[in-house]
Scaffold this motif. Structure first.
Motif, short mmCIF file in Angstrom:
data_model
loop_
_atom_site.label_atom_id
_atom_site.label_comp_id
_atom_site.label_asym_id
_atom_site.label_seq_id
_atom_site.Cartn_x
_atom_site.Cartn_y
_atom_site.Cartn_z
N ILE A 33 19.68 55.21 91.75
CA ILE A 33 20.89 55.64 91.04
C ILE A 33 22.05 55.74 92.02
CG2 ILE A 33 21.95 57.49 89.69
CD1 ILE A 33 19.35 58.04 88.42
N PHE A 34 23.12 54.99 91.75
CA PHE A 34 24.31 55.07 92.59
C PHE A 34 25.25 56.13 92.02
CE2 PHE A 34 24.38 51.77 95.83
CZ PHE A 34 23.21 51.09 95.52
N GLY A 35 25.59 57.12 92.86
CA GLY A 35 26.47 58.20 92.43
C GLY A 35 25.64 59.45 92.15
N THR A 36 25.91 60.52 92.91
CA THR A 36 25.19 61.78 92.65
C THR A 36 26.17 62.85 92.16
OG1 THR A 36 25.44 62.41 94.95
CG2 THR A 36 23.36 61.41 94.34
N GLY A 37 27.01 62.47 91.22
CA GLY A 37 27.91 63.43 90.58
C GLY A 37 27.19 64.08 89.40
N TYR A 38 27.97 64.58 88.44
CA TYR A 38 27.39 65.27 87.29
C TYR A 38 26.38 64.36 86.57
CZ TYR A 38 30.76 68.99 87.91
OH TYR A 38 31.47 70.03 88.42
N GLY A 66 32.12 57.31 89.56
CA GLY A 66 33.29 57.72 88.79
C GLY A 66 34.14 56.53 88.33
N THR A 67 34.82 56.74 87.20
CA THR A 67 35.79 55.75 86.71
C THR A 67 37.09 56.48 86.38
OG1 THR A 67 34.71 56.04 84.54
CG2 THR A 67 34.17 54.05 85.78
N PRO A 68 37.78 56.96 87.43
CA PRO A 68 38.98 57.78 87.20
C PRO A 68 40.11 56.95 86.60
CG PRO A 68 38.77 57.21 89.51
CD PRO A 68 37.54 56.70 88.84
N GLY A 126 38.84 68.56 81.45
CA GLY A 126 37.61 67.95 81.93
C GLY A 126 37.81 66.53 82.41
N SER A 127 36.71 65.98 82.91
CA SER A 127 36.82 64.66 83.54
C SER A 127 36.69 63.55 82.51
CB SER A 127 35.72 64.51 84.59
OG SER A 127 34.47 64.43 83.94
N CYS A 128 36.42 63.90 81.24
CA CYS A 128 36.11 62.82 80.29
C CYS A 128 37.15 62.63 79.18
CB CYS A 128 34.74 63.05 79.70
SG CYS A 128 33.45 62.83 80.93
N CYS A 149 18.38 58.53 94.86
CA CYS A 149 19.81 58.68 94.54
C CYS A 149 20.64 58.31 95.76
CB CYS A 149 20.13 60.13 94.16
SG CYS A 149 19.45 60.62 92.59
N VAL A 150 21.63 57.47 95.53
CA VAL A 150 22.49 57.00 96.64
C VAL A 150 23.90 57.53 96.45
CG1 VAL A 150 23.13 54.96 97.97
CG2 VAL A 150 21.44 54.77 96.11
N ASP A 151 24.51 57.98 97.54
CA ASP A 151 25.93 58.33 97.46
C ASP A 151 26.60 57.93 98.77
OD1 ASP A 151 27.35 60.46 95.25
OD2 ASP A 151 28.49 59.93 97.05
N ILE A 152 27.88 57.55 98.66
CA ILE A 152 28.60 57.21 99.90
C ILE A 152 29.09 58.47 100.61
CG2 ILE A 152 29.40 54.84 99.53
CD1 ILE A 152 31.93 56.05 98.27
N ASP A 153 29.02 59.59 99.92
CA ASP A 153 29.47 60.85 100.50
C ASP A 153 28.31 61.44 101.32
OD1 ASP A 153 30.17 63.48 101.01
OD2 ASP A 153 31.19 63.75 99.08
N GLN A 154 28.36 61.18 102.64
CA GLN A 154 27.24 61.57 103.51
C GLN A 154 27.00 63.08 103.49
OE1 GLN A 154 25.27 59.23 105.27
NE2 GLN A 154 23.95 61.02 105.49
P1 NAD Z 1 31.57 62.37 89.82
O1 NAD Z 1 32.94 62.13 90.31
O2 NAD Z 1 31.05 63.76 89.65
O3 NAD Z 1 30.53 61.61 90.78
C1 NAD Z 1 30.66 60.30 91.20
C2 NAD Z 1 29.87 60.13 92.49
O4 NAD Z 1 29.83 58.73 92.83
C3 NAD Z 1 30.49 60.85 93.68
O5 NAD Z 1 29.52 61.67 94.29
C4 NAD Z 1 30.90 59.70 94.63
O6 NAD Z 1 30.81 60.04 95.99
C5 NAD Z 1 29.89 58.64 94.24
N1 NAD Z 1 30.24 57.27 94.63
C6 NAD Z 1 31.44 56.65 94.57
N2 NAD Z 1 31.35 55.40 95.02
C7 NAD Z 1 30.05 55.19 95.36
C8 NAD Z 1 29.32 54.09 95.88
N3 NAD Z 1 29.91 52.92 96.15
N4 NAD Z 1 28.01 54.23 96.10
C9 NAD Z 1 27.38 55.42 95.84
N5 NAD Z 1 28.02 56.50 95.34
C10 NAD Z 1 29.34 56.38 95.11
O7 NAD Z 1 31.45 61.57 88.45
P2 NAD Z 1 30.68 61.99 87.11
O8 NAD Z 1 31.36 63.12 86.45
O9 NAD Z 1 29.22 62.06 87.40
O10 NAD Z 1 30.96 60.70 86.22
C11 NAD Z 1 30.39 59.43 86.51
C12 NAD Z 1 30.66 58.52 85.33
O11 NAD Z 1 29.99 59.01 84.16
C13 NAD Z 1 32.13 58.39 84.95
O12 NAD Z 1 32.36 57.08 84.48
C14 NAD Z 1 32.26 59.38 83.81
O13 NAD Z 1 33.30 59.03 82.93
C15 NAD Z 1 30.93 59.23 83.13
N6 NAD Z 1 30.50 60.41 82.37
C16 NAD Z 1 30.73 61.66 82.86
C17 NAD Z 1 30.28 62.76 82.14
C18 NAD Z 1 30.54 64.16 82.64
O14 NAD Z 1 30.38 65.09 81.86
N7 NAD Z 1 30.92 64.35 83.89
C19 NAD Z 1 29.60 62.59 80.93
C20 NAD Z 1 29.35 61.30 80.49
C21 NAD Z 1 29.81 60.22 81.21
#
Ligand code: NAD
Length: 447
Positions: free
Chosen positions: A5-10, A85-87, A264-266, A28-33
């Motif tokens: 899984i790329f991205g360890t956000g929410y 993320g897709t800001p 929120g972020s969405c 889980c992979v993240d670029i944020d060390q």
């Molecule tokens: P987030 O900002 O919390 O996390 C994104 C993570 O991706 C960050 O940790 C960042 O360091 C990492 N990242 C960026 N570039 C990377 C790369 N090249 N390789 C590995 N990791 C990388 O984002 P989020 O809130 O988890 O949202 C992610 C996506 O899911 C967005 O498109 C969002 O719209 C969607 N989404 C979010 C929610 C929500 O409630 N937060 C719900 C449904 C869908």
């Protein structure tokens, strides 16, 4: 199954944890060390109920690991999720740079046929772009390896993310290749035992489904805020109106709460991104534009009520006043403050020359990061401490613990004995009987 899984956000962290919890092997992979190092030490970067013990248990059982080594993760995964993320871009459209960067990385390191699953919220047509980016990176290596790109949008709610992930209402799988659908069904089988929750569709429809869901929810909120503003003008009480309409099953009780605007972020970014997609395809999204405009105005509504109360003439307004603010997160049970209504309110209060004593059960650290040290902002350790030396109270986030305060204590603590309730938590009669002036949203109080 072996999952990367790329991205360890929410989304990425919760999805990875839930997949590991049912027995999959997840990297889980993240670029944020720093985030990766923290996770490996058991430091969870977000507040999400129930998440921490699950991360720790699955990490300890070696089903869930964290790395910044993309190549190793890609080698591990039979299925590779993109959950970055897709800001919003400058014009409101979704910024795909992170998604496409992951796609290129996958193409650069892929060794065996792989299914790439996009979980980020992305505009229609993004799967094609991801496919092209992977193919280009493969071609640059002179490789031809089969792969498929599936759309699997995420519907979890922050604050309830683990429960949503473990017991999803639906699992949307957008794919054209039956083998990919079968693989996704196998992956999600542990979450799909009671009845079939998988909704199969084509990739573009899956991409649009996510935006349609969020736009519908945002529309319900803006609709109620519009009616609340009308109620305020005509001297009606929106809470009585809400009871009156929610009982109609075609309308329903969910998501018809008026308030201080959605954040929120969405919702904000997704409504905007869908509107931009529509415009790019020659359709003027009049309803979506209105949903956004109503919400933007609503975020300033609490301050309008405050200004009206403190209309002391001569630019005096709130200058020199101190406001206790309960709630900073964009909603309860999260520490997320992205696009939170509190941010607009605080900016307006400061601009008016007021000071703020804020309390939020989880978002204080995030607020400190956002606002830094300032002399007109004090963070408090509990709700009542925020009242010390305050003139008025503003409730911005409906955390459960704010629902039944001691009104007499409020009256005694607040110099001006006034409460501005941005989430209609209190009964106007009850709070006024305790000697506190009360302003809610849409409660016919501005006549
Ligand atoms: P987030 O900002 O919390 O996390 C994104 C993570 O991706 C960050 O940790 C960042 O360091 C990492 N990242 C960026 N570039 C990377 C790369 N090249 N390789 C590995 N990791 C990388 O984002 P989020 O809130 O988890 O949202 C992610 C996506 O899911 C967005 O498109 C969002 O719209 C969607 N989404 C979010 C929610 C929500 O409630 N937060 C719900 C449904 C869908």
């Amino acid at each position: 199954m072996r999952v990367a899984i790329f991205g360890t956000g929410y989304v990425g962290l919760v999805t990875g944890t839930c997949l590991a919890d049912v027995g999959h092997q997840v990297v889980c992979v993240d670029i944020d060390q720093a985030k990766v190092d923290g996770l490996n030490r058991g430091v969870i970067p977000i507040y999400e109920p129930g998440l921490e013990p699950m991360v720790k248990a699955n990490h300890a059982a070696s089903r869930l690991t964290f790395t910044s080594d993309a190549a190793a993760a890609i080698t591990h995964g039979q299925v590779i999720f993109i959950a970055v993320g897709t800001p919003p871009d400058e014009d409101g459209s979704a910024d795909l740079q992170y998604v496409l960067a992951v796609a290129r990385t996958i193409g650069t390191h892929m060794r065996v046929p792989t299914v790439v699953v996009n979980k980020s919220t992305v505009p229609v047509g993004t799967a094609d772009k991801v496919r092209a980016a992977i193919a280009e990176a493969l071609a640059a290596r002179g490789e031809e390896i089969a792969f498929d790109v599936v759309s699997n949008p995420e519907f979890l709610k922050e604050g309830d993310a683990v429960a949503d992930c473990m017991r999803p209402d639906r699992i949307v799988v957008g794919a054209s290749n039956p083998d990919s659908v079968a693989l996704m069904r196998r992956l999600y089988a542990p979450f799909n035992r009671n009845h079939d929750r998988v909704v199969e569709m084509d990739v573009r429809s899956a991409e649009l489904t996510k935006y349609a869901a969020n736009a519908m929810l945002a529309t319900k909120i803006s609709f109620m805020n519009e009616i609340a503003n009308i109620a305020e003008k005509v001297g009606a009480d929106i809470e009585q109106v809400r009871q009156g309409i929610g009982s109609d099953p075609r309308i329903g009780w969910h998501f018809i709460y008026p308030g201080a605007g959605y954040g929120g972020s969405c919702f904000p970014k997704d409504v905007q991104a869908l509107a931009r997609t529509a415009q790019q395809h020659g359709h003027e999204p009049r309803l979506l534009n209105a949903v956004e405009a109503v919400n933007d105005a609503q975020k300033g509504h609490l301050y309008q009520l405050i200004q009206r109360h403190y209309d002391r003439g001569e630019d005096e307004g709130v200058r020199g006043k101190t406001f206790a603010v309960w709630g900073l997160a964009f909603k309860p049970n999260t520490d997320d403050m992205r696009e939170a209504s509190s941010r607009r309110l605080l900016a307006q209060l400061w601009e008016g020359g007021a000071r703020v004593r804020a309390y939020d059960p989880e978002a204080t650290e995030e607020a400190r990061r956002i606002f830094g040290e300032r002399e007109d902002l004090v963070f408090c350790d509990n709700a009542y401490e925020a009242l010390d030396g305050a003139d008025a109270l503003v409730v911005v986030t409906e955390w459960k613990q704010f629902r039944s305060p001691d009104f007499v204590r409020l009256r005694e603590a607040l110099a001006d004995a006034v409460v501005f309730d941005g989430r209609n938590l209190y009964d106007p009669q009850e709070i006024e009987a305790a000697g506190v002036a009360y302003y809610g949203i849409g409660r016919g109080r501005s006549l």
